[in-house]
Design a protein around this motif. Structure first.
Motif, PDB file in Angstrom:
ATOM      1  N   PHE A   3       0.835  -1.202   0.000  1.00 51.79           N
ATOM      2  CA  PHE A   3       0.000   0.000   0.000  1.00 51.79           C
ATOM      3  C   PHE A   3       0.873   1.256   0.000  1.00 51.79           C
ATOM      4  O   PHE A   3       0.563   2.226  -0.710  1.00 51.79           O
ATOM      5  CB  PHE A   3      -0.956  -0.008   1.199  1.00 51.79           C
ATOM      6  CG  PHE A   3      -1.918   1.134   1.191  1.00 51.79           C
ATOM      7  CD1 PHE A   3      -2.912   1.221   0.222  1.00 51.79           C
ATOM      8  CD2 PHE A   3      -1.831   2.140   2.129  1.00 51.79           C
ATOM      9  CE1 PHE A   3      -3.805   2.282   0.204  1.00 51.79           C
ATOM     10  CE2 PHE A   3      -2.716   3.203   2.124  1.00 51.79           C
ATOM     11  CZ  PHE A   3      -3.704   3.276   1.151  1.00 51.79           C
ATOM     12  N   LEU A   4       1.950   1.251   0.754  1.00 48.10           N
ATOM     13  CA  LEU A   4       2.866   2.395   0.732  1.00 48.10           C
ATOM     14  C   LEU A   4       3.446   2.589  -0.670  1.00 48.10           C
ATOM     15  O   LEU A   4       3.508   3.705  -1.180  1.00 48.10           O
ATOM     16  CB  LEU A   4       4.010   2.195   1.722  1.00 48.10           C
ATOM     17  CG  LEU A   4       3.703   2.335   3.199  1.00 48.10           C
ATOM     18  CD1 LEU A   4       4.954   2.074   4.024  1.00 48.10           C
ATOM     19  CD2 LEU A   4       3.133   3.694   3.522  1.00 48.10           C
ATOM     20  N   ARG A   5       3.875   1.490  -1.287  1.00 48.70           N
ATOM     21  CA  ARG A   5       4.465   1.569  -2.626  1.00 48.70           C
ATOM     22  C   ARG A   5       3.463   2.132  -3.634  1.00 48.70           C
ATOM     23  O   ARG A   5       3.800   2.992  -4.454  1.00 48.70           O
ATOM     24  CB  ARG A   5       4.967   0.194  -3.076  1.00 48.70           C
ATOM     25  CG  ARG A   5       5.643   0.212  -4.425  1.00 48.70           C
ATOM     26  CD  ARG A   5       6.422  -1.059  -4.740  1.00 48.70           C
ATOM     27  NE  ARG A   5       5.956  -2.251  -4.079  1.00 48.70           N
ATOM     28  CZ  ARG A   5       5.282  -3.235  -4.675  1.00 48.70           C
ATOM     29  NH1 ARG A   5       4.995  -3.163  -5.949  1.00 48.70           N
ATOM     30  NH2 ARG A   5       4.913  -4.295  -3.989  1.00 48.70           N
ATOM     31  N   ILE A   6       2.221   1.661  -3.567  1.00 47.14           N
ATOM     32  CA  ILE A   6       1.208   2.114  -4.529  1.00 47.14           C
ATOM     33  C   ILE A   6       0.860   3.590  -4.320  1.00 47.14           C
ATOM     34  O   ILE A   6       0.731   4.343  -5.291  1.00 47.14           O
ATOM     35  CB  ILE A   6      -0.065   1.233  -4.427  1.00 47.14           C
ATOM     36  CG1 ILE A   6       0.252  -0.192  -4.856  1.00 47.14           C
ATOM     37  CG2 ILE A   6      -1.208   1.806  -5.241  1.00 47.14           C
ATOM     38  CD1 ILE A   6       0.827  -0.310  -6.254  1.00 47.14           C
ATOM     39  N   THR A   7       0.744   4.012  -3.073  1.00 46.21           N
ATOM     40  CA  THR A   7       0.378   5.410  -2.830  1.00 46.21           C
ATOM     41  C   THR A   7       1.528   6.365  -3.153  1.00 46.21           C
ATOM     42  O   THR A   7       1.296   7.451  -3.702  1.00 46.21           O
ATOM     43  CB  THR A   7      -0.132   5.617  -1.390  1.00 46.21           C
ATOM     44  OG1 THR A   7       0.852   5.133  -0.468  1.00 46.21           O
ATOM     45  CG2 THR A   7      -1.443   4.884  -1.172  1.00 46.21           C
ATOM     46  N   VAL A   8       2.764   5.957  -2.855  1.00 51.84           N
ATOM     47  CA  VAL A   8       3.912   6.773  -3.254  1.00 51.84           C
ATOM     48  C   VAL A   8       3.968   6.840  -4.781  1.00 51.84           C
ATOM     49  O   VAL A   8       4.171   7.910  -5.362  1.00 51.84           O
ATOM     50  CB  VAL A   8       5.226   6.221  -2.659  1.00 51.84           C
ATOM     51  CG1 VAL A   8       6.438   6.842  -3.322  1.00 51.84           C
ATOM     52  CG2 VAL A   8       5.262   6.452  -1.155  1.00 51.84           C
ATOM     53  N   LEU A  10       1.509   6.604  -6.863  1.00 54.85           N
ATOM     54  CA  LEU A  10       0.414   7.456  -7.338  1.00 54.85           C
ATOM     55  C   LEU A  10       0.810   8.925  -7.315  1.00 54.85           C
ATOM     56  O   LEU A  10       0.635   9.650  -8.305  1.00 54.85           O
ATOM     57  CB  LEU A  10      -0.844   7.220  -6.503  1.00 54.85           C
ATOM     58  CG  LEU A  10      -2.042   8.081  -6.843  1.00 54.85           C
ATOM     59  CD1 LEU A  10      -2.538   7.797  -8.254  1.00 54.85           C
ATOM     60  CD2 LEU A  10      -3.158   7.856  -5.830  1.00 54.85           C
ATOM     61  N   VAL A  11       1.361   9.384  -6.204  1.00 47.18           N
ATOM     62  CA  VAL A  11       1.764  10.795  -6.104  1.00 47.18           C
ATOM     63  C   VAL A  11       2.864  11.109  -7.111  1.00 47.18           C
ATOM     64  O   VAL A  11       2.771  12.095  -7.854  1.00 47.18           O
ATOM     65  CB  VAL A  11       2.218  11.129  -4.670  1.00 47.18           C
ATOM     66  CG1 VAL A  11       2.810  12.535  -4.601  1.00 47.18           C
ATOM     67  CG2 VAL A  11       1.059  10.991  -3.701  1.00 47.18           C
ATOM     68  N   HIS A  75      11.934  12.499  -3.766  1.00 48.81           N
ATOM     69  CA  HIS A  75      10.954  13.108  -2.867  1.00 48.81           C
ATOM     70  C   HIS A  75      11.647  13.875  -1.734  1.00 48.81           C
ATOM     71  O   HIS A  75      11.156  14.928  -1.316  1.00 48.81           O
ATOM     72  CB  HIS A  75       9.975  12.081  -2.298  1.00 48.81           C
ATOM     73  CG  HIS A  75       8.893  12.743  -1.517  1.00 48.81           C
ATOM     74  ND1 HIS A  75       7.985  13.590  -2.093  1.00 48.81           N
ATOM     75  CD2 HIS A  75       8.623  12.738  -0.189  1.00 48.81           C
ATOM     76  CE1 HIS A  75       7.180  14.068  -1.164  1.00 48.81           C
ATOM     77  NE2 HIS A  75       7.554  13.567   0.008  1.00 48.81           N
ATOM     78  N   MET A 103       4.844  11.372   3.471  1.00 49.46           N
ATOM     79  CA  MET A 103       5.236  10.649   2.260  1.00 49.46           C
ATOM     80  C   MET A 103       6.736  10.385   2.269  1.00 49.46           C
ATOM     81  O   MET A 103       7.185   9.315   1.844  1.00 49.46           O
ATOM     82  CB  MET A 103       4.838  11.416   1.008  1.00 49.46           C
ATOM     83  CG  MET A 103       5.172  10.630  -0.243  1.00 49.46           C
ATOM     84  SD  MET A 103       4.372  11.285  -1.679  1.00 49.46           S
ATOM     85  CE  MET A 103       5.562  10.832  -2.921  1.00 49.46           C
ATOM     86  N   ALA A 106       7.207   7.447   4.317  1.00 49.67           N
ATOM     87  CA  ALA A 106       6.844   6.238   3.558  1.00 49.67           C
ATOM     88  C   ALA A 106       7.959   5.845   2.597  1.00 49.67           C
ATOM     89  O   ALA A 106       8.298   4.659   2.473  1.00 49.67           O
ATOM     90  CB  ALA A 106       5.538   6.469   2.797  1.00 49.67           C
ATOM     91  N   CYS A 107       8.554   6.825   1.925  1.00 49.07           N
ATOM     92  CA  CYS A 107       9.666   6.540   1.005  1.00 49.07           C
ATOM     93  C   CYS A 107      10.853   5.950   1.755  1.00 49.07           C
ATOM     94  O   CYS A 107      11.493   5.007   1.268  1.00 49.07           O
ATOM     95  CB  CYS A 107      10.091   7.817   0.280  1.00 49.07           C
ATOM     96  SG  CYS A 107       8.901   8.446  -0.907  1.00 49.07           S
TER      97      CYS A 107
END
Length: 127
Positions: A3-8, A10-11, A75, A103, A106-107
């Motif tokens: 989920f972290l990978r997908i949301t990062v 996405l941004v 980022h 974020m 998350a990265c």
């Protein structure tokens, strides 16, 4: 981790698409936040293409050390370049810049725990 990978992704993907759709916007960002003036459309398109390739590799977990690391660095640079906005959070839309910090966390989590992020990735022999 997925989920972290997908949301990062996405941004970062939206920022990359913005470079293709509105290269002038990216040029203004380079000038305002990185003090790099005169970035032309061709340079923005090349940077966007490189970013896109890195993001595809990032999504599939290929060469994690490098792709996760580059996403973290990209980022991180963006977050730090916005430092003046953090000093006056209640002026204009500066409050939105604070969303960069979670974020960035998350990265960093993805980079430092990259070996544990295995869901929906290509064969690990390529990583």
């Amino acid at each position: 981790m997925f989920f972290l990978r997908i949301t990062v992704l996405l941004v970062m993907l939206i920022w990359t698409i913005d470079k293709f759709v509105n290269p002038g916007h990216a040029a203004r960002i380079f000038e305002k936040f990185y003090a790099i003036a005169g970035v032309g459309n061709t340079v923005v398109y090349i940077l966007a293409l490189i970013e896109l390739i890195i993001l595809v590799l990032f999504f599939f977990g290929i060469k994690k050390k490098y792709t996760y690391g580059l996403v973290f660095v990209f980022h991180g640079a963006s977050t730090l370049a916005s430092f003046p906005q953090y000093l006056s959070p209640f002026e204009g839309t500066n409050l939105l810049f604070f969303a960069a910090w979670p974020m960035l966390a998350a990265c960093s989590m993805l980079f430092f725990c990259r070996e544990d992020d295995t869901l929906l990735q290509v064969d690990t022999k390529f990583s």
